[in-house]
Design a protein around this motif. Sequence first.
Motif, short mmCIF file in Angstrom:
data_model
loop_
_atom_site.label_atom_id
_atom_site.label_comp_id
_atom_site.label_asym_id
_atom_site.label_seq_id
_atom_site.Cartn_x
_atom_site.Cartn_y
_atom_site.Cartn_z
N LEU A 129 101.74 4.40 -83.78
CA LEU A 129 100.57 3.77 -83.18
C LEU A 129 101.00 2.56 -82.36
N ILE A 130 100.48 2.45 -81.13
CA ILE A 130 100.77 1.28 -80.28
C ILE A 130 99.55 0.39 -80.17
N ARG A 131 98.39 0.94 -79.87
CA ARG A 131 97.16 0.15 -79.76
C ARG A 131 95.99 1.06 -80.09
N LYS A 132 95.01 0.50 -80.78
CA LYS A 132 93.83 1.28 -81.13
C LYS A 132 92.61 0.40 -81.11
N GLU A 133 91.54 0.89 -80.48
CA GLU A 133 90.24 0.21 -80.46
C GLU A 133 89.34 0.83 -81.53
N THR A 134 88.64 -0.03 -82.27
CA THR A 134 87.64 0.44 -83.22
C THR A 134 86.34 -0.31 -82.92
N PRO A 135 85.22 0.11 -83.49
CA PRO A 135 83.97 -0.61 -83.23
C PRO A 135 83.99 -2.06 -83.69
#
Length: 630
Positions: A33-39
Amino acid sequence: MILVSVLTHAARGQDVIIEQIEARQIARENGWLIRKETPTGVIELVSIVNGVPWYNTTHNLAASVSISTDLCQPGGSSGLGLTGTGVPLGVWDAAGVRLTHQEFGGRASQGDVPDATHWHSTHVAGTMIASGVVAAASGMAPSATVDCYDWSFDLSEMRAAAAAGMRVSNHSYGFVQGWYYDSVQGEWWWYGNRNISNAEDYRFGLYGGYSYFLDLAAHDYPYYLICRSAGNDRDEDGPDPNGPGEGGHFHMVTPDNVEWEYSTDLHDADGDYDSITTRNTAKNILTVGAVEDVAGGYSGPGGVVMSSFSGWGPTDDGRIKPDITGNGVDLYSTFDGSDTDYGTLSGTSMAAPSVAGSLGLLVEHWRATHVGAFDMLSSTLKGLVLHTADEAGSANGPDYEYGWGLMNTLAAANVISNDVTDPLAISEWTLHGTGSIGLLITTDGTSDLRATLCWTDLPGPSQSNVLDPPAKMLVNDLDLRIERTEPLTAFQPWVLDPGNPAAAATTGDNTTDNVEQVVVYSPGQDSFVLSVTHKGALSGGSQRVSVVITGAAAIEALTVPDVPTVSVWGLSVLTLLFLTVGTLVHTRQSLSQTAAHTGFVRPCERKSASRPGSLRRTGPCWVTDRSFPK
């Protein structure tokens, strides 16, 4: 070819740190994983430390409503009309800020070239400086400017900004530690290093390499105060081991392998105590926790309600964190969807910019009332905020939940105003050798006598790959004392017990924190001697210090010999001298006029520009006496 950046110094144990650019290349090659958007936020790979990927995360939760320091702003009851005009603030965050938002009016600029704007970054910037086009979204310092950066190269960018004159910056992010819930996939992930501890993430409370470099930046740029959010980990308990899935989650097989596996192993919850992330444990920064909205304003400790998520101390070496709290629940501010986009968020991410923006008002007020003087040292600004905080929690004094209490911007501004007529209410000194600071205080007869000592300490010997190391990070151990001259009574600063973190503060010899406070409750009208001394030799040869005093009708500087800091019958040399030679009177004599008294000149200097009627001037604070022996 992968380039490995090695940051080495003796205290850090020679951690091997692969910085973000190289770390991302390794991550791509290995499918990490490099970058992840969540709510509810962002997580992004920022480095690989000793082979283990470390991720940043923003510190917010979904919620609504807002907080302000309106009593100091135009229309507020104080009449101060502060807006932050001319004060340069800074924001480092997940990505870029929407600079064209109608609330910024050209006062926000981007200091780097981020990949995109982000709602979290824009919300933080708006909390600090939004002009109030929509009144409910008005920021703390609605006329200040803000320079914005993403978090990729924060340490080097912060140093450059401080060198260019930035006085306050906000950082509402920290490493992902312990439990993290992926609300999109409905999965729990545990980010601890199982080689060090399978029970808890060792990085909670740790003074690590990042803290070292934050303290170094603060020490190298002594007028620059760094505000960081305490983190939202306290209520992250992980999956229910008795529920569906039997506590199933993902954790790393081994840090050396950096592969994730599904597991039902038990790991501890992140909270309550020792739940502040390692990026927010530095000594010289202002770490901010989050409380619920205080409806109608502060009315007493019972009205200050801790949020469910805000991280608590102590640090591993027992220091007080967070330092201060602010409203971090349901703040309404700018979003980045359009130039008229707004939204509500909760988290220490929101509390920190509330405090940082309010600090901008205090900088503005100092400049307006102390024309021609230097800005306050960051230790002065920090000490002032902690000194004037409203009491929170179940007992008097600091604690590991609320720190020194709830920020009170107006109370801090009032002390600045008082310093104009009583210029020793806020004072800055430099300790040398075996020297000490002495002040004679006459109390006003109605208020508690309160004195706060704060100093920007040298970086401590940072720790690595150790669970809860107790070694003290304090380098220069200073001591604040107040002594009643008659009857002879000594008063010591607050101390906390990290072994019993829920216990109320007591008083004693504080050998842990670089902030000390002494309170004399209901002293009546009487005389006291305040002293600042230090244990052992000063690392670096000298130490700048800041002292804030309230509850005094008069404050006078004392001249003392350059003697070792000892006590006799429980009384300091300062008090014994006062009792022996009588009242000491401050005069503004020149160096040549005091030449006959050089044997009794305190080796402490004030590092401030002169102004009419002020005691702040470069060089020693010269005083003479009525009855010193010739």
